[in-house]
Scaffold this motif. Structure first.
Motif, PDB file in Angstrom:
ATOM      1  N   THR A  22       0.755  -1.284   0.079  1.00 27.88           N
ATOM      2  CA  THR A  22       0.050  -0.114  -0.379  1.00 27.88           C
ATOM      3  C   THR A  22       0.834   1.197  -0.118  1.00 27.88           C
ATOM      4  OG1 THR A  22      -1.853  -0.928   0.955  1.00 27.88           O
ATOM      5  CG2 THR A  22      -1.760   1.224   1.123  1.00 27.88           C
ATOM      6  N   PRO A  23       1.674   1.530   0.905  1.00 29.31           N
ATOM      7  CA  PRO A  23       2.506   2.623   0.844  1.00 29.31           C
ATOM      8  C   PRO A  23       3.448   2.882  -0.420  1.00 29.31           C
ATOM      9  CG  PRO A  23       3.455   1.279   2.618  1.00 29.31           C
ATOM     10  CD  PRO A  23       2.131   0.628   2.147  1.00 29.31           C
ATOM     11  N   ALA A  24       4.020   1.730  -0.666  1.00 29.05           N
ATOM     12  CA  ALA A  24       4.960   1.786  -1.835  1.00 29.05           C
ATOM     13  C   ALA A  24       4.225   2.193  -3.240  1.00 29.05           C
ATOM     14  CB  ALA A  24       5.540   0.084  -2.090  1.00 29.05           C
ATOM     15  N   PHE A  25       3.020   1.991  -3.390  1.00 32.63           N
ATOM     16  CA  PHE A  25       2.337   2.320  -4.649  1.00 32.63           C
ATOM     17  C   PHE A  25       1.273   3.394  -4.412  1.00 32.63           C
ATOM     18  CE2 PHE A  25       4.048  -0.760  -7.451  1.00 32.63           C
ATOM     19  CZ  PHE A  25       4.252  -2.026  -6.643  1.00 32.63           C
ATOM     20  N   ALA A  26       1.062   3.608  -3.227  1.00 31.16           N
ATOM     21  CA  ALA A  26       0.079   4.819  -3.034  1.00 31.16           C
ATOM     22  C   ALA A  26       0.452   6.139  -3.583  1.00 31.16           C
ATOM     23  CB  ALA A  26      -0.091   5.046  -1.631  1.00 31.16           C
ATOM     24  N   ALA A  27       1.547   6.625  -3.542  1.00 32.00           N
ATOM     25  CA  ALA A  27       2.027   7.888  -4.263  1.00 32.00           C
ATOM     26  C   ALA A  27       1.944   7.932  -5.941  1.00 32.00           C
ATOM     27  CB  ALA A  27       3.456   8.329  -3.581  1.00 32.00           C
ATOM     28  N   GLU A  28       2.009   6.734  -6.237  1.00 30.07           N
ATOM     29  CA  GLU A  28       1.994   6.489  -7.856  1.00 30.07           C
ATOM     30  C   GLU A  28       0.793   7.182  -8.317  1.00 30.07           C
ATOM     31  OE1 GLU A  28       2.943   2.844  -9.185  1.00 30.07           O
ATOM     32  OE2 GLU A  28       4.937   2.822  -8.058  1.00 30.07           O
ATOM     33  N   GLU A  29       0.928   7.733  -9.598  1.00 29.68           N
ATOM     34  CA  GLU A  29      -0.422   8.322 -10.263  1.00 29.68           C
ATOM     35  C   GLU A  29      -1.060   7.122 -10.898  1.00 29.68           C
ATOM     36  OE1 GLU A  29       0.591  11.482 -12.728  1.00 29.68           O
ATOM     37  OE2 GLU A  29       0.145  12.825 -11.177  1.00 29.68           O
ATOM     38  N   ILE A  30      -2.596   7.310 -11.059  1.00 29.04           N
ATOM     39  CA  ILE A  30      -3.258   6.420 -11.688  1.00 29.04           C
ATOM     40  C   ILE A  30      -3.401   6.978 -13.000  1.00 29.04           C
ATOM     41  CG2 ILE A  30      -5.465   5.334 -11.889  1.00 29.04           C
ATOM     42  CD1 ILE A  30      -5.467   5.255  -8.712  1.00 29.04           C
ATOM     43  N   ILE A  32      -5.434   7.027 -16.298  1.00 26.24           N
ATOM     44  CA  ILE A  32      -6.742   6.796 -17.090  1.00 26.24           C
ATOM     45  C   ILE A  32      -6.536   6.560 -18.393  1.00 26.24           C
ATOM     46  CG2 ILE A  32      -9.085   7.204 -17.115  1.00 26.24           C
ATOM     47  CD1 ILE A  32      -8.697   8.729 -14.444  1.00 26.24           C
ATOM     48  N   ASN A  33      -6.091   7.670 -18.977  1.00 24.55           N
ATOM     49  CA  ASN A  33      -5.742   7.890 -20.637  1.00 24.55           C
ATOM     50  C   ASN A  33      -4.618   8.635 -20.779  1.00 24.55           C
ATOM     51  OD1 ASN A  33      -6.698  10.586 -20.530  1.00 24.55           O
ATOM     52  ND2 ASN A  33      -8.973   9.395 -20.418  1.00 24.55           N
ATOM     53  N   GLU A  34      -4.185   8.964 -21.829  1.00 18.76           N
ATOM     54  CA  GLU A  34      -3.093   9.638 -22.135  1.00 18.76           C
ATOM     55  C   GLU A  34      -3.228  11.067 -21.774  1.00 18.76           C
ATOM     56  OE1 GLU A  34      -2.279  10.016 -26.193  1.00 18.76           O
ATOM     57  OE2 GLU A  34      -4.452  10.762 -26.924  1.00 18.76           O
ATOM     58  N   ASP A  35      -4.504  11.634 -21.421  1.00 15.43           N
ATOM     59  CA  ASP A  35      -4.430  12.986 -21.040  1.00 15.43           C
ATOM     60  C   ASP A  35      -4.802  12.935 -19.506  1.00 15.43           C
ATOM     61  OD1 ASP A  35      -4.500  14.353 -23.496  1.00 15.43           O
ATOM     62  OD2 ASP A  35      -6.256  13.210 -23.812  1.00 15.43           O
ATOM     63  N   ILE A  36      -5.442  11.968 -18.808  1.00 15.96           N
ATOM     64  CA  ILE A  36      -5.857  12.164 -17.467  1.00 15.96           C
ATOM     65  C   ILE A  36      -5.198  11.243 -16.516  1.00 15.96           C
ATOM     66  CG2 ILE A  36      -7.821  11.825 -15.986  1.00 15.96           C
ATOM     67  CD1 ILE A  36      -8.285  14.318 -17.638  1.00 15.96           C
ATOM     68  N   SER A  37      -4.636  11.624 -15.649  1.00 15.95           N
ATOM     69  CA  SER A  37      -4.010  10.668 -14.646  1.00 15.95           C
ATOM     70  C   SER A  37      -4.657  11.421 -13.090  1.00 15.95           C
ATOM     71  CB  SER A  37      -2.645  10.554 -14.571  1.00 15.95           C
ATOM     72  OG  SER A  37      -1.886  11.667 -14.497  1.00 15.95           O
ATOM     73  N   VAL A  38      -4.443  10.627 -12.077  1.00 15.47           N
ATOM     74  CA  VAL A  38      -4.876  11.170 -10.779  1.00 15.47           C
ATOM     75  C   VAL A  38      -4.308  10.449  -9.762  1.00 15.47           C
ATOM     76  CG1 VAL A  38      -7.252  11.509 -11.564  1.00 15.47           C
ATOM     77  CG2 VAL A  38      -6.611   9.173 -10.512  1.00 15.47           C
ATOM     78  N   SER A  39      -4.072  11.247  -8.553  1.00 18.16           N
ATOM     79  CA  SER A  39      -3.090  10.788  -7.444  1.00 18.16           C
ATOM     80  C   SER A  39      -3.803   9.269  -7.125  1.00 18.16           C
ATOM     81  CB  SER A  39      -3.505  11.810  -6.131  1.00 18.16           C
ATOM     82  OG  SER A  39      -3.035  11.155  -5.030  1.00 18.16           O
ATOM     83  N   GLY A  40      -2.577   8.569  -6.428  1.00 20.40           N
ATOM     84  CA  GLY A  40      -2.962   7.367  -6.156  1.00 20.40           C
ATOM     85  C   GLY A  40      -2.921   7.051  -4.781  1.00 20.40           C
ATOM     86  N   ASP A  41      -3.034   8.281  -4.239  1.00 24.67           N
ATOM     87  CA  ASP A  41      -3.089   8.347  -2.629  1.00 24.67           C
ATOM     88  C   ASP A  41      -4.364   8.419  -2.200  1.00 24.67           C
ATOM     89  OD1 ASP A  41      -0.394   8.570  -1.900  1.00 24.67           O
ATOM     90  OD2 ASP A  41      -0.478  10.593  -2.063  1.00 24.67           O
ATOM     91  N   TYR A  42      -5.388   8.334  -3.065  1.00 29.96           N
ATOM     92  CA  TYR A  42      -6.906   8.514  -2.803  1.00 29.96           C
ATOM     93  C   TYR A  42      -7.379   7.203  -3.354  1.00 29.96           C
ATOM     94  CZ  TYR A  42     -11.438  10.825  -2.604  1.00 29.96           C
ATOM     95  OH  TYR A  42     -12.802  11.440  -2.331  1.00 29.96           O
ATOM     96  N   ASP A  43      -8.574   6.721  -2.647  1.00 30.19           N
ATOM     97  CA  ASP A  43      -9.262   5.454  -2.964  1.00 30.19           C
ATOM     98  C   ASP A  43     -10.519   5.859  -3.739  1.00 30.19           C
ATOM     99  OD1 ASP A  43     -10.639   3.058  -3.169  1.00 30.19           O
ATOM    100  OD2 ASP A  43     -11.135   2.809  -0.960  1.00 30.19           O
ATOM    101  N   TRP A  44     -10.118   5.503  -5.315  1.00 34.77           N
ATOM    102  CA  TRP A  44     -11.106   6.122  -6.359  1.00 34.77           C
ATOM    103  C   TRP A  44     -12.072   4.955  -6.409  1.00 34.77           C
ATOM    104  CZ3 TRP A  44     -11.118  10.899  -7.507  1.00 34.77           C
ATOM    105  CH2 TRP A  44      -9.972  11.700  -7.336  1.00 34.77           C
ATOM    106  N   THR A  45     -11.847   3.519  -5.978  1.00 36.04           N
ATOM    107  CA  THR A  45     -12.930   2.771  -6.489  1.00 36.04           C
ATOM    108  C   THR A  45     -13.529   2.134  -5.460  1.00 36.04           C
ATOM    109  OG1 THR A  45     -11.069   1.092  -5.692  1.00 36.04           O
ATOM    110  CG2 THR A  45     -10.996   1.832  -8.175  1.00 36.04           C
ATOM    111  N   ARG A  46     -13.889   3.107  -4.271  1.00 39.72           N
ATOM    112  CA  ARG A  46     -14.472   2.094  -3.148  1.00 39.72           C
ATOM    113  C   ARG A  46     -16.066   2.228  -3.530  1.00 39.72           C
ATOM    114  NH1 ARG A  46     -12.559   7.337  -1.678  1.00 39.72           N
ATOM    115  NH2 ARG A  46     -14.165   8.830  -0.771  1.00 39.72           N
ATOM    116  N   PHE A  47     -16.615   2.879  -4.440  1.00 39.96           N
ATOM    117  CA  PHE A  47     -18.028   2.735  -4.858  1.00 39.96           C
ATOM    118  C   PHE A  47     -18.040   1.956  -5.871  1.00 39.96           C
ATOM    119  CE2 PHE A  47     -17.781   6.852  -2.287  1.00 39.96           C
ATOM    120  CZ  PHE A  47     -18.265   6.862  -1.389  1.00 39.96           C
ATOM    121  N   ALA A  48     -17.429   1.247  -6.449  1.00 39.59           N
ATOM    122  CA  ALA A  48     -17.267   0.756  -7.658  1.00 39.59           C
ATOM    123  C   ALA A  48     -18.382  -0.506  -7.814  1.00 39.59           C
ATOM    124  CB  ALA A  48     -15.713  -0.039  -8.071  1.00 39.59           C
ATOM    125  N   ASP A  49     -18.753  -0.885  -6.764  1.00 40.39           N
ATOM    126  CA  ASP A  49     -19.837  -1.942  -6.691  1.00 40.39           C
ATOM    127  C   ASP A  49     -21.009  -1.541  -6.118  1.00 40.39           C
ATOM    128  OD1 ASP A  49     -17.869  -4.041  -7.785  1.00 40.39           O
ATOM    129  OD2 ASP A  49     -16.952  -4.429  -5.725  1.00 40.39           O
TER     130      ASP A  49
END
Length: 413
Positions: A22-30, A32-49
């Motif tokens: 978790t800490p090793a990859f948390a700071a990496e950007e996610i 999404i496509n060639e134009d949009i990337s977001v912070s890996g420190d945020y849980d973006w998928t907690r409502f996915a289901d």
């Protein structure tokens, strides 16, 4: 030797992975496509289901939506989070308020302007924000926070800012206008467009008269509204989003509008130009808020946090032309936009700019009432003219029939 040492290091890291993943990859950007990337420190998928659909209500033409080779930031959000977005638009703060007040629709994220934020707060129509879910508030420049309408930013996160001014067609105007008075010039009768909302229209007439765009009394409202009544014979149409087709198509000589949209129109029609009138202009901040009736508040806060990501903010700012409150985004802009006197005016303009404040109920009601009367007067005036014309036509027709009957009787006699 290097390969063996690399493999040994890899094996050691694999053994440690459960403890450090978790800490090793948390700071990496996610990405999404060639134009949009977001912070890996945020849980973006907690409502996915959770099968959530967010109802987002924004101004028209006010987001990078995938058209004209722009980035579709909403689709990227859906791909990132698994949350669906029902995105619809409004054309004025007043129509936003009316829709919310009627209870005819339920929204999760809305984009009101400064004074409307204050009005919605006062009426208990907004939910307080949990900034644990919006850490990207830190990306907003301090100068765009702490306004009187929401001094602690308890209910609002700045989205874009801008100024009003005059957009005009250089082929239809003899000299570049410098004053709001150009909108009252009889030589442009039938070629002037005007804001189709009471607050912006009032502001222009008030600044022209040397008054504050924030009235302090009912009497002041009545005085300024008379000036708008006097302007009616000059105005071709009262518009909001319709201004794009009319100005880009050369259907009008001039119109007041927002600087960000002026940039878009000028790009589509090089004959257009923009000026900040000398009497002063409105400086506005549009914000992202969550209605008190939202059923998906935490997911709505995730959407707001996403809109404050640098890559998302850049995509929006670059496409719509409005001015960004996100410091890192401004630094990324091309110099022609970063230093544009339209998008980022200098002290000569900003020193005379005023921000709308939330008006007392009595004054606000009078402004709305006077505006409605003015608009309905125009319509009823037109209707009476039609009635008078028809009555005249009937009378003339009856007179001609009577003349023919008299002539026929004389001939028979």
């Amino acid at each position: 030797m290097k390969l063996k040492r690399f493999c040994a290091l890899g094996a050691a890291l694999m053994l440690l992975l459960p403890a450090v993943a978790t800490p090793a990859f948390a700071a990496e950007e996610i990405v999404i496509n060639e134009d949009i990337s977001v912070s890996g420190d945020y849980d973006w998928t907690r409502f996915a289901d959770d099968n959530i659909t967010l109802n987002v209500y924004n101004w028209g033409l006010y987001i990078s939506d995938g058209s004209d080779d722009s980035v579709d930031v909403v689709s990227a959000f859906e791909e990132l989070t698994g949350i669906k977005v029902n995105y619809t638009t409004f054309d004025s703060n007043e129509s936003l308020y009316a829709k919310m007040k009627s209870g005819g629709a339920s929204y999760d994220v809305i984009f009101p302007s400064d004074y409307m934020v204050g009005k919605l707060i006062a009426e208990g129509m907004l939910a307080p924000l949990d900034y644990d879910n919006i850490p990207n508030i830190a990306a907003i420049g301090d100068e765009y926070l702490g306004w009187d309408f929401d001094p602690d930013n308890a209910y609002s996160v700045p989205y874009m800012w801008g100024t009003t001014g005059l957009i005009y067609n250089t082929t239809m105007v003899d000299e570049a206008p410098t004053s709001w008075s150009a909108l009252w010039d009889v030589q442009y009768a039938g070629n002037v467009l005007m804001f189709n909302n009471s607050r912006d229209a009032y502001a222009i007439a008030a600044k022209r008269a040397g008054l504050s765009l924030n009235p302090s009394s009912v009497e002041e409202v009545n005085q300024v509204m008379k000036d708008l009544q006097d302007q009616k014979s000059i105005v071709q149409a009262y518009v909001m989003d319709e201004i794009f087709d009319k100005m880009e198509g050369g259907e009008a000589a001039m119109a007041p509008y927002y600087a960000g949209d002026a940039l878009t129109m000028i790009e589509d029609n090089p004959d257009l130009a923009f000026v900040h009138p000398e009497e002063g202009v409105n400086f506005f901040v549009d914000s992202m808020c969550i209605p008190a009736t939202s059923k998906n508040k935490e997911a709505a806060e995730m959407f707001i946090n996403y809109m404050c990501e640098t890559s998302v903010g850049y995509a929006n700012c670059d496409y719509i032309g409005y001015s960004t409150p996100i410091t890192a985004v401004w630094e990324m802009l091309d110099d022609d936009l970063k230093y544009s006197p339209i998008a980022y005016p200098g002290e000569d303009v900003m020193s005379k700019a005023e921000v709308f404040v939330t008006l007392p109920d009595e004054i606000n009601a009078e402004m709305d009432s006077q505006w409605s009367q003015m608009k309905s007067y125009d319509e009823s005036g037109g209707s009476w003219m039609v009635v008078i014309f028809l009555l005249g036509a009937v009378a003339l027709s009856g007179f001609n029939i009577w003349r023919k009957l008299c002539k026929k009787m004389r001939d028979n006699y």
